[in-house]
Motif scaffolding. Structure first.
Motif, short mmCIF file in Angstrom:
data_model
loop_
_atom_site.label_atom_id
_atom_site.label_comp_id
_atom_site.label_asym_id
_atom_site.label_seq_id
_atom_site.Cartn_x
_atom_site.Cartn_y
_atom_site.Cartn_z
N ILE A 35 0.85 -1.19 0.00
CA ILE A 35 0.00 0.00 0.00
C ILE A 35 0.88 1.24 0.00
N ILE A 36 0.59 2.17 -0.91
CA ILE A 36 1.27 3.46 -0.93
C ILE A 36 0.25 4.54 -0.59
N LEU A 37 0.54 5.33 0.42
CA LEU A 37 -0.27 6.52 0.67
C LEU A 37 0.05 7.51 -0.44
N SER A 38 -0.85 7.62 -1.41
CA SER A 38 -0.55 8.36 -2.63
C SER A 38 -0.87 9.85 -2.53
N THR A 50 3.29 -1.29 4.14
CA THR A 50 3.26 -0.04 3.37
C THR A 50 4.53 0.06 2.54
N ALA A 51 4.39 0.66 1.36
CA ALA A 51 5.54 0.80 0.46
C ALA A 51 5.91 2.25 0.21
N GLY A 52 5.15 3.20 0.81
CA GLY A 52 5.53 4.59 0.58
C GLY A 52 4.51 5.57 1.08
N TYR A 53 4.97 6.80 1.24
CA TYR A 53 4.14 7.96 1.61
C TYR A 53 4.39 9.04 0.57
N THR A 54 3.31 9.65 0.05
CA THR A 54 3.42 10.68 -0.99
C THR A 54 2.74 11.96 -0.51
N PHE A 55 3.53 12.98 -0.25
CA PHE A 55 3.00 14.25 0.28
C PHE A 55 2.30 15.03 -0.83
N TRP A 56 1.20 15.67 -0.45
CA TRP A 56 0.52 16.59 -1.36
C TRP A 56 0.70 18.01 -0.83
#
Length: 782
Positions: A555-558, A592-598
């Motif tokens: 899961i990546i927090l996109s 989890t495989a990543g966190y992506t900031f917006w």
């Protein structure tokens, strides 16, 4: 049942069977006509796949989609004409250009009264003092160019890297093609329409729809939260090759298998058959070139495969972005040089493996724009934008929500930063999704073109085909599967395919079952949800629910983030605290495989919420719009690790001394920022205290860490931690001789609070120097 009734029933069944068989046969024939036609000059202008020699080739406008890295126009065996520069320009309200007969495209049309404007450019910003930012309808562009006589025996393409939304291209008054979409390059064969040895006129009609349009056939199909830059926004040029030409080379280089495969797409744009010798060199040391003889019929496309053992090939990674140049040439003919990197990607057991090792993506979203050029940035401007992500220690950028200029991918390859590429399937309703899947097919076209155009870039690690659409229905599932399967047909590496699910507002999404990686957009505590803890526990609960449903999928927090304005310290700190809370949840779990900031930078939008701002800005960036100046969250993001988010403005940070309040007791002491940290200089009997607040901490366990260095054996002083939620109101610890201190503590409260960190030093001799190398405040993750 009587025998007569039985006969009637049998006859009815037979008729139904024949009808079904005929219908099935007709459908198969229709499908075969679309996907298996091997004629070059087909009428199908849509992006579609045709198999040649076991390889799926992407076609558009009757030809294989060419390689667009030639925008640099530096291939020695080809000839080019750049159409960048000055064009005549007019909007339908200002010029006499009847839609009925499109006289603006005529060679005899008098455009002397039109203004002269630059191309490429975003007409919103570049033309007439930003006159057209909110103007829609039909825009016209015209330019005169000359083609030499010796181009008459060549194959000439018009390559456009971005224009639109809807564009119509005319050469010498003849319409040569239509394109839909603003961010995907396209190409037209214009050989039959040119006047060789003479002047030619190109006319382009750009049709810009209103931002808040509703059109189930368009992408996006309705409003969208970014700026709709219009015009001829990216480079446009002519490329002439010999009739027997190399359209593209697809390279699959594996560092694990020590192998390079190349599929050379050949086109014979001639009415005569030809036999060619094709040579390929992979550009790797100690490997010899290979040559194959190929026979091509008139107007025929073939794919020729090459395979090389490459024991010395080195992997491409973010730490070592090794690149190679493969040269494919027709002996005594055309040549195409393709840059590539060796990389292997696979997904399994809730992990993304890159070159055989699990990879965790510290990522940021970004929009393709700046205040000077809009979406028409130069290479220098692209570097400035992407460098911000790299300097923030991001190892992945998500191309939200459309493809970029070819240079953006080239630069990502060069500096070593992963890319999640994406297309404009944004906020589509179930009706719009169904229309795209069963009727229009533009979603699939964009997916094919994305994979085809970016297939050789080692930086592109994930394909994303949609963002925040209406999920949890069979139509959405079939739509995603259709695009995913098309991308897999193009990409020999079979890189993972995902989409960004609006999980917060659509908690159940059956399409997650088909994605290689689950993309999870959420703004708990900001857009809905509880704000007391920034929505962190709601996020944790939903994350665990999704993992329980799909335990084998990473899961990546996109997307995740909030607004702030540079200089509004309370708001900046709130944004940073929100990031820290959600980052800490994300890194807690091994699936989890990543966190992506917006978002990387503040960006422009025509959504209603930006109407009060003169620049129409959404302030969700980690740096500001005007100067790319960092906000507090930038530093939080920069220092965040798998241990969690660091809440202290470290002495190594650019803000350095500004973040630490210095309280002086004598004039002899000094505090100087250096590359190593904060350098303190004290004399005997001097004392100094530095103070900083760590804001917005949730209840839980933390550890404060300090690392000092000094030429002396010991440092006299102590660290003091103060908070109303600490026992006795404070904790303190004396520095030890090693200069390394860890001070654990626990906060028990509702909502968020802050703690004050004080560093107190006492001088023991003249000109004593102490360097504060690190001060970190990390959570103890659950």
């Amino acid at each position: 049942m009587t025998s007569q009734k039985k006969m009637l029933l049998i006859a009815l069944v037979a008729v139904l069977f024949i009808v079904c068989l005929v219908t099935l046969t007709m459908n198969m024939r229709e499908k075969k006509m679309i996907t298996s036609d091997t004629d070059m000059l087909v009428e199908n202008t849509a992006v579609h796949l045709i198999e040649h020699d076991g390889v799926q080739v992407a076609y558009q406008n009757g030809l294989p989609i060419p390689e667009f890295s030639t925008w640099k126009m530096n291939e020695e065996r080809r000839q080019y004409i750049s159409l960048n520069g000055e064009w005549k320009f007019g909007h339908e309200d200002d010029i006499n250009c009847p839609q009925a007969d499109l006289t603006c495209s005529d060679t005899t049309y008098d455009d002397s009264a039109w203004s002269v404007q630059p191309v490429p450019a975003s007409l919103d910003l570049a033309y007439d003092n930003k006159k057209y930012q909110y103007t829609f309808g039909s825009f016209w562009f015209r330019k005169v160019f000359k083609v030499e006589q010796d181009w008459n025996d060549k194959f000439v393409k018009l390559n456009a890297l971005g224009m639109g939304y809807h564009s119509v291209v005319f050469i010498n008054g003849t319409k040569v093609g239509v394109n839909e979409g603003s961010a995907t390059p396209f190409s037209f064969n214009i050989s039959p329409y040119l006047n060789y040895g003479e002047d030619n006129i190109i006319a382009v009609q750009i049709i810009r729809r209103a931002h808040d349009h509703e059109d189930v056939g368009a992408l996006p199909a309705g409003g969208f939260d970014w700026w709709d830059y219009s015009g001829i926004t990216r480079d446009i040029y002519l490329e002439a090759t010999a009739p027997q030409t190399i359209s593209k080379v697809i390279v699959d280089a594996s560092p694990l298998k020590k192998r390079v495969r190349a599929s050379v797409v050949l086109l014979n744009y001639s009415k005569e058959a030809a036999t060619l010798d094709v040579q390929v060199h992979p550009g790797v040391d100690n490997i010899e070139a290979q040559t194959k003889s190929v026979s091509l019929g008139a107007d025929e496309v073939k794919v020729v495969g090459f395979e090389f053992d490459a024991p010395d090939i080195e992997a491409w990674s973010t730490e070592s972005p090794n690149l190679y140049q493969l040269t494919a040439e027709i002996i005594n003919g055309d040549r195409l040089i393709t840059q590539y990197g060796a990389i292997d990607v696979e997904v399994g057991d809730a992990k993304v493996l890159v070159n055989g090792s699990p990879e965790w993506f510290k990522a940021t979203n970004w929009h393709d724009e700046n205040k000077e050029s809009g979406r028409s940035m130069s290479p220098e401007e692209y570097r400035a934008e992407i460098d911000v992500a790299k300097s923030a220690s991001a190892n992945l950028i998500r191309n939200a929500h459309y493809n970029r200029h070819p240079y953006a991918y080239e630069y990502a390859d060069q500096i070593g930063i992963f890319v999640m590429d994406e297309i404009e399937n944004y906020w589509l309703s179930e009706q719009a999704i169904g229309h795209q899947l069963y009727e229009k097919g533009l979603s699939r076209e964009k997916a094919i073109a994305m994979a085809w155009n970016q297939v050789n870039h080692p930086s592109v690690i994930i394909w994303s085909v949609a963002n925040e659409n209406t999920p949890n229905n069979t139509t959405h599932l079939a739509w995603f599967n259709d695009m995913r399967d098309a991308v897999r047909l193009v990409d020999p590496k079979k890189r993972p395919v995902t989409y960004a699910s609006n999980t917060q507002h659509h908690p159940v999404d059956m399409s997650m079952s088909a994605a290689d990686i689950i993309g999870f957009n959420q703004y708990y505590g900001f857009h809905g949800g509880e704000s007391e803890d920034y929505g962190a526990e709601q996020y944790r609960k939903k994350l665990l629910e999704i993992h329980e449903r799909y335990p084998s999928k990473p899961i990546i927090l996109s997307e995740n983030g909030t607004w702030s304005s540079l200089g509004d310290r309370a708001r900046e700190q709130w944004q940073a605290g929100n990031f820290a809370a959600h980052w800490d949840v994300t890194v807690t779990y091994p699936f989890t495989a990543g966190y992506t900031f917006w978002n990387l930078k503040d960006y422009r939008s025509k959504m209603e919420y930006t109407s009060r701002d003169p620049q129409r800005l959404s302030g969700m960036g980690m740096v500001d719009w005007n100067n790319r100046s960092p906000k507090v969250v930038y530093y939080y993001f920069q220092e965040a690790t798998d241990r969690g988010a660091n809440r202290i403005m470290n002495p190594r940070f650019e803000r350095g001394i500004e973040e630490w309040q210095v309280i002086s007791s004598t004039k002899q002491q000094s505090v100087t920022p250096t590359e190593e940290g904060l350098q303190l200089t004290l004399n005997a009997s001097d004392s100094i205290m530095l103070k900083q607040n760590a804001f917005d901490l949730l209840a839980g366990k933390y550890v404060l860490e300090l690392q000092l260095s000094s030429p002396e054996d010991a440092v006299a002083g102590k660290i003091v931690l103060k908070s109303s939620y600490l026992s006795g109101g404070s904790l303190e610890k004396t520095f030890d001789s090693s200069g390394s201190i860890k001070l654990p503590f626990t906060l028990t409260h509702n909502g968020v609070t802050s703690v004050t960190v004080q560093l107190q030093f006492e001088g023991t001799k003249a000109n004593e120097q102490i360097i504060i190398e690190q001060v970190n405040l990390f959570p103890e993750l659950k």
